[in-house]
Design a protein around this motif. Structure first.
Motif, PDB file in Angstrom:
ATOM      1  N   GLY A 228      -2.322   6.841  -2.608  1.00 11.46           N
ATOM      2  CA  GLY A 228      -2.929   6.116  -1.502  1.00 11.46           C
ATOM      3  C   GLY A 228      -3.603   4.836  -1.942  1.00 11.46           C
ATOM      4  O   GLY A 228      -3.523   3.805  -1.257  1.00 11.46           O
TER       5      GLY A 228
ATOM      6  N   GLN B  88      -1.044   2.249  -2.611  1.00 11.76           N
ATOM      7  CA  GLN B  88      -0.571   1.660  -1.356  1.00 11.76           C
ATOM      8  C   GLN B  88      -1.531   0.589  -0.862  1.00 11.76           C
ATOM      9  O   GLN B  88      -1.109  -0.458  -0.355  1.00 11.76           O
ATOM     10  N   LYS B  89      -2.814   0.820  -1.022  1.00  7.97           N
ATOM     11  CA  LYS B  89      -3.806  -0.167  -0.598  1.00  7.97           C
ATOM     12  C   LYS B  89      -3.683  -1.454  -1.413  1.00  7.97           C
ATOM     13  O   LYS B  89      -3.847  -2.561  -0.885  1.00  7.97           O
TER      14      LYS B  89
ATOM     15  N   THR C  80       2.290   4.560   5.810  1.00  6.49           N
ATOM     16  CA  THR C  80       1.288   5.626   5.683  1.00  6.49           C
ATOM     17  C   THR C  80       1.852   6.891   5.061  1.00  6.49           C
ATOM     18  O   THR C  80       1.189   7.943   5.098  1.00  6.49           O
ATOM     19  N   ARG C  81       3.063   6.833   4.493  1.00  2.18           N
ATOM     20  CA  ARG C  81       3.630   8.028   3.850  1.00  2.18           C
ATOM     21  C   ARG C  81       2.770   8.418   2.645  1.00  2.18           C
ATOM     22  O   ARG C  81       2.466   7.607   1.785  1.00  2.18           O
TER      23      ARG C  81
ATOM     24  N   ILE D 220      -0.308   9.186   2.703  1.00  2.00           N
ATOM     25  CA  ILE D 220      -1.661   8.642   2.841  1.00  2.00           C
ATOM     26  C   ILE D 220      -2.498   9.610   3.659  1.00  2.00           C
ATOM     27  O   ILE D 220      -2.035  10.183   4.642  1.00  2.00           O
TER      28      ILE D 220
ATOM     29  N   LYS E 100      -5.119   6.294   6.770  1.00  2.00           N
ATOM     30  CA  LYS E 100      -4.191   5.904   7.838  1.00  2.00           C
ATOM     31  C   LYS E 100      -4.917   5.114   8.916  1.00  2.00           C
ATOM     32  O   LYS E 100      -4.457   4.053   9.352  1.00  2.00           O
TER      33      LYS E 100
ATOM     34  N   ILE F 282      -5.618   1.670   7.859  1.00  2.00           N
ATOM     35  CA  ILE F 282      -4.424   0.827   7.899  1.00  2.00           C
ATOM     36  C   ILE F 282      -4.112   0.418   9.334  1.00  2.00           C
ATOM     37  O   ILE F 282      -3.756  -0.736   9.614  1.00  2.00           O
ATOM     38  N   TYR F 283      -4.253   1.356  10.281  1.00  2.00           N
ATOM     39  CA  TYR F 283      -4.013   1.011  11.683  1.00  2.00           C
ATOM     40  C   TYR F 283      -4.968  -0.091  12.147  1.00  2.00           C
ATOM     41  O   TYR F 283      -4.578  -1.023  12.867  1.00  2.00           O
TER      42      TYR F 283
ATOM     43  N   SER G   1       8.548   3.796  10.716  1.00  2.00           N
ATOM     44  CA  SER G   1       7.832   5.040  10.489  1.00  2.00           C
ATOM     45  C   SER G   1       8.677   6.216  10.953  1.00  2.00           C
ATOM     46  O   SER G   1       9.356   6.147  11.978  1.00  2.00           O
TER      47      SER G   1
ATOM     48  N   GLU H 239       2.779   8.224  15.317  1.00  2.00           N
ATOM     49  CA  GLU H 239       2.333   6.931  14.789  1.00  2.00           C
ATOM     50  C   GLU H 239       3.026   5.787  15.508  1.00  2.00           C
ATOM     51  O   GLU H 239       2.398   4.806  15.911  1.00  2.00           O
TER      52      GLU H 239
END
Length: 510
Positions: A414, A417-418, A438-439, A441, A446, A449-450, A467, A472
């Motif tokens: 995670g 990813q950030k 968001t896989r 995560i 999540k 991120i949204y 996605s 989502e």
């Protein structure tokens, strides 16, 4: 109540500058699936690496008990010999070898002269597959020729061939189709009936509700609350334990009126290099507008990743069609051309395509936009400016790390990813494409991120999101394209989109 097979007590694990585990306590029983949940970086995978001997004693403090007896493993071999099998998110198989060779690697059956007895090796492999109810894999199949879901089954068979009584599964469904998930759950239920103790790491709440018996939550390296039967805890309570706060709105979509067309794609096709005359994407046309989130839905293998890869210049020799940005036709022959034009792509496979795993957070954040930290005259990197920029993104995105100089391969998935998000945000794109952002995560990340996607559209950025999670897509997207077998087969406005209709088009049954 079944027998306690595994107990971990007072586990402490330190890395330079950070305490990853801080007095973790839990126990697991035979014939049950214990779900381990927590935000990325909470310590779940580190805890399982302590259990499986990846982090040997005495690199950690605390005690591990198997069936009441304290054990201290010096390496993974000792853990395997004690009956512990672990299946990582990144599968540990050799693609060029057969299923049988992978299962019995370094343990092949031999005759009196030391020669491999292939008949026995294949027979024992078939016995394992049959016991698991796996009928569509043969012992002689090359691993590289079977799907990720089937490779997951091979890993389970391999663990059971080692007589594993405790099986750890780390995000096992992250790359599986719905059918493969059902097959995996069938096998898990069988293993539970056979008395195997399983620890299951996942961020997917719907999976936990289906398959778990009890749940343990980690936050900031500590166990939060007691190990709890899944029937005695609500989804909101799980989330509150994980993130330390209530999440009121899972999909905080901000209504924003989209502007003019930013990206226009006409008749884009991507040929299949392995099958002359066939297509991964065929005659795809769509537009994406300034200040909107355009979703792309469909089953795995539908061509979603190949579509955005074609736009991004990932397959220049296979791609035909027209791409326009702000009304101007682009000549994109490589990802570099796309980036310079103002298009960013967060790839589905972050480790292979999105990161330099042996480099620092700082290097990975700025590598795609060096002009933002360099002298315009001399082209020399301004180290002070680089550190300032990277620190801002680390703080903004909540990356858990002791330093921006930390090697990114040591971070949780995670947090990696950030960092990728920060990398592309620093390029200031007009069009930001996110493939499964968001896989793997956790729920808290999540939502962050949204919120970030909302901020981007309010700034006028065009966001395209692929996605596989329908809630989502339905919760965050203004429009939704549906793909099936390489073609765009439907286009839904937000208010008209329904899960059943999307799935009907995605499966070709509409």
């Amino acid at each position: 109540m079944s027998e306690v097979v595994l107990k971990m007590q007072g586990i402490i694990k330190d890395f330079p500058g950070v305490r990853a585990l801080n007095n973790v306590n839990f126990e697991a029983r035979s014939g049950e699936l214990l779900a381990l949940m927590g935000e990325n970086g909470a310590g779940k995978s580190t805890l399982m690496k302590v259990l499986s001997g990846v982090w040997p004693y005495p690199t950690y403090e605390g005690d591990i008990y198997l069936r009441g007896e304290r054990v201290r493993f010096a390496n993974t071999k000792e853990a395997e010999a004690a009956g512990i099998g672990i299946i990582y998110q990144e599968l540990n198989l050799i693609p060029g070898l057969s299923v049988a060779e992978n299962i019995f690697l370094d343990r092949q059956f031999t005759d009196a002269k030391g020669r491999i007895n292939w008949n026995q090796t294949f027979a024992e492999t078939q016995k394992l597959l049959t016991e698991l109810g796996i009928n569509d894999i043969r012992p002689t199949d090359l691993v590289q020729n079977i799907t990720v879901g089937k490779q997951q089954m091979v890993e389970i068979a391999k663990a059971l061939s080692l007589k594993a009584e405790i099986l750890v599964l780390d995000e096992p469904t992250s790359a599986l189709t719905d059918k493969e998930v059902k097959d995996l759950f069938r096998i898990i239920r069988k293993l539970k009936a056979d008395g195997v103790c399983m620890c299951y790491i996942s961020h997917k709440m719907e999976e936990i509700e289906q398959i778990a018996d009890r749940i343990a939550v980690l936050r900031d390296g500590q166990t939060i609350g007691e190990v709890t039967p899944i029937a005695d805890i609500t989804l909101d309570q799980i989330i509150a334990r994980m993130v330390g706060r209530d999440i009121k709105d899972m999909f905080p979509k901000v209504d924003f009126t989209p502007g003019e067309v930013t990206l226009e794609v006409n008749d884009l096709s991507v040929t299949n290099p392995d099958m002359p005359g066939s297509y991964l994407v065929k005659n795809a046309s769509f537009v994406a507008r300034k200040g909107e989130i355009l979703g792309i839905s469909g089953l795995m293998g539908a061509g979603r990743t190949e579509l955005v890869g074609g736009v991004f210049g990932a397959y220049p020799d296979q791609t035909t069609g027209e791409v326009k940005l702000n009304g101007q036709k682009l000549e994109i022959k490589s990802p570099k051309d796309a980036i310079e034009a103002g298009i960013a792509l967060l790839t589905e496979d972050r480790k292979a395509l999105g990161l330099f795993l042996d480099k620092s957070i700082s290097f990975n954040t700025t590598i795609s936009s060096l002009e933002t930290i360099s002298s315009k005259v001399l082209g020399i990197i301004n180290t002070q400016q680089e550190r300032k920029v990277v620190k801002e993104y680390v703080d903004q995105l909540g990356v858990k790390t002791p330093s921006i100089d930390t090697v990114i391969g040591t971070l949780s998935g995670g947090n990696q990813q950030k960092v990728i998000l920060g990398k592309w945000l620093n390029s200031k794109p007009d069009v930001f494409i996110l493939d499964e952002p968001t896989r793997g995560i956790d729920i808290g990340a999540k939502v962050e991120i949204y919120k970030l996607l909302n901020e981007l559209v309010q700034q006028g950025v065009t966001v395209i999101m692929i996605s596989s999670e329908l809630p989502e897509v339905l919760g965050m997207c203004d429009r939704i394209l549906v793909m099936c077998e390489g073609e765009i087969v439907s286009n839904f406005e937000r208010d008209d989109a329904k899960k059943e209709a999307i799935m009907a088009y995605a499966t070709g049954s509409a």
